[in-house]
Design an enzyme around this catalytic site. Structure first.
Site, short mmCIF file in Angstrom:
data_model
loop_
_atom_site.label_atom_id
_atom_site.label_comp_id
_atom_site.label_asym_id
_atom_site.label_seq_id
_atom_site.Cartn_x
_atom_site.Cartn_y
_atom_site.Cartn_z
N ASP A 67 0.81 -1.22 0.00
CA ASP A 67 0.00 0.00 0.00
C ASP A 67 0.84 1.27 0.00
OD1 ASP A 67 0.87 -0.50 2.62
OD2 ASP A 67 -1.10 -1.16 3.27
N ASN A 136 -7.63 -3.33 14.19
CA ASN A 136 -9.00 -3.61 13.74
C ASN A 136 -9.06 -4.81 12.79
OD1 ASN A 136 -7.90 -2.63 11.38
ND2 ASN A 136 -9.22 -0.84 11.21
N HIS A 138 -7.26 -5.19 9.97
CA HIS A 138 -7.00 -4.93 8.55
C HIS A 138 -5.71 -5.61 8.10
CE1 HIS A 138 -4.80 -0.83 9.43
NE2 HIS A 138 -3.92 -1.77 9.31
N GLU A 143 -9.75 -2.23 5.17
CA GLU A 143 -10.38 -1.95 6.46
C GLU A 143 -11.65 -2.79 6.64
OE1 GLU A 143 -8.53 -0.40 8.37
OE2 GLU A 143 -8.29 1.74 7.97
C1 F6R Z 1 1.46 -1.54 6.07
C2 F6R Z 1 0.16 -2.21 6.13
C3 F6R Z 1 -0.64 -2.26 7.39
C4 F6R Z 1 0.22 -2.51 8.64
C5 F6R Z 1 -0.67 -2.50 9.88
C6 F6R Z 1 0.15 -2.66 11.15
O1 F6R Z 1 2.01 -1.61 4.78
O2 F6R Z 1 -0.31 -2.67 5.13
O3 F6R Z 1 -1.61 -3.28 7.28
O4 F6R Z 1 0.86 -3.73 8.51
O5 F6R Z 1 -1.38 -1.31 9.95
O6 F6R Z 1 0.96 -1.53 11.32
P1 F6R Z 1 2.13 -1.51 12.43
O7 F6R Z 1 3.13 -2.51 11.98
O8 F6R Z 1 2.68 -0.11 12.38
O9 F6R Z 1 1.48 -1.89 13.72
#
Ligand code: F6R
Length: 241
Positions: A67, A136, A138, A143
Site C-alpha cells: 500500500d 482492527n 485490517h 479496512e
Molecule cells: C502496512 C500495512 C498495514 C500494517 C498494519 C500494522 O504496509 O499494510 O496493514 O501492517 O497497519 O501496522 P504496524 O506494523 O505499524 O502496527
C-alpha cells in the site's frame, strides 16, 4: 495455518527474515510482497544483515508493496516509498526497476490501481507476501467493511488506523485519510503468506484471524482460507489464542 510464537519483536524479525531469505535462496528471482509500519522493521534489519554477510542478494528479486498513502509523492518523507528506501532498499542491491509501490500521487488513481494489478500479474504473481495486521484486523489497508474489495483500490482509512499511524506524524491532522491498497484477492493470490504481529494491542485481531468466523468485518479472517499461511507472533499478540 502455522503459528510460531516467539519471545519478542527482535526474534519475530529474525524468524521472518529466515523465511524470506530461504525463499530468495530457493528462487533468486522471487517476487516479494512487502509491508511497512512498525512491525516489519526488525525483519528488514535482519535481511540487510544477511545481505551484508553475503548469505543472500537481491539482484533478481522483485518487490511489490501492499500500500501507499494517497495524495503524497514518493519524495515525501511520510510516503511508504520513502520508508522502504530508508529501511531496506538503499542498503541492498535491488535494481530500482524491480521495486514496485503504488503511486499515491498518480493523476488517475483508478488507472494506477489497474496498472499495479497488471504489473503483479506480469511479474508472475507474488511468491511470498509479508503482512502486518491492524488492531482492527485490517491487512494491507483493507479496512473492516461489509464487503471484501478484491483488487488494488483506493480506501478511506478508519479512525483507529489514522490514530495508530499518527505516531509517525507531528500532528494527527497530517495523517492521510485515504490510501491505495492491494485488495483481498491480490493478497490471497500470493503463494505464501507470512503475517507478523507483536504487542497486546494486536491480540484481539489475532484471535479473530485464527478462531473467528470468516467475515469482512475482520479482513484478516480470510487468511483461514489460504493454503500456506505462517503467523509469527510474540507472546503478547498470541495471548488470547
Ligand atoms: C502496512 C500495512 C498495514 C500494517 C498494519 C500494522 O504496509 O499494510 O496493514 O501492517 O497497519 O501496522 P504496524 O506494523 O505499524 O502496527
Amino acid at each position: 495455518m502455522r503459528i510460531i510464537i516467539v519471545n519478542n519483536k527482535e526474534e519475530m524479525g529474525k524468524k521472518a527474515a529466515s523465511l524470506v531469505s530461504s525463499q530468495i535462496i530457493l528462487k533468486p528471482d522471487s517476487v516479494l510482497g512487502l509491508a511497512t509500519g512498525g512491525t516489519p522493521l526488525d525483519m528488514y534489519k535482519e535481511l540487510i544483515r544477511l545481505y551484508n554477510e553475503k548469505e543472500i542478494d537481491f539482484k533478481l528479486v522483485k518487490t511489490f508493496n501492499l500500500d501507499e498513502y494517497f495524495g503524497i509523492g514518493k519524495e515525501n518523507d511520510q510516503s511508504y516509498y520513502y520508508y522502504m528506501v530508508n529501511n531496506l532498499f538503499k542498503f541492498i542491491d535491488i535494481p530500482e526497476k524491480n521495486i514496485n509501490i503504488p503511486d499515491g500521487s498518480a493523476k488517475d488513481i483508478v488507472e494506477e490501481c489497474v496498472r499495479y494489478e497488471k504489473s503483479i500479474k506480469q511479474a508472475g504473481g507474488i511468491d511470498i507476501q509479508v503482512l502486518g495486521i491492524g488492531t482492527n484486523g485490517h491487512i494491507g489497508f483493507n479496512e473492516p467493511d461489509v464487503n471484501f474489495e478484491a483488487q488494488t483500490h483506493l480506501v478511506k482509512l478508519e479512525e483507529s488506523t489514522i490514530q495508530a499511524n499518527s505516531i509517525y506524524f507531528k500532528t494527527i491532522e497530517e495523517v492521510p485519510t485515504t490510501a491505495v491498497s492491494m485488495g483481498i484477492k491480490t493478497i490471497m493470490n500470493s503463494r505464501k503468506i507470512v503475517l507478523l504481529a507483536n504487542g497486546i494491542s494486536k491480540a484481539e485481531a489475532i484471535y479473530g484471524l485464527v478462531n473467528g468466523k470468516i467475515n469482512p468485518n475482520l479482513p484478516a479472517s480470510i487468511l483461514q482460507l489460504h493454503p500456506d499461511v505462517t503467523l509469527i507472533l510474540d507472546k503478547d499478540a498470541a495471548s488470547k489464542l
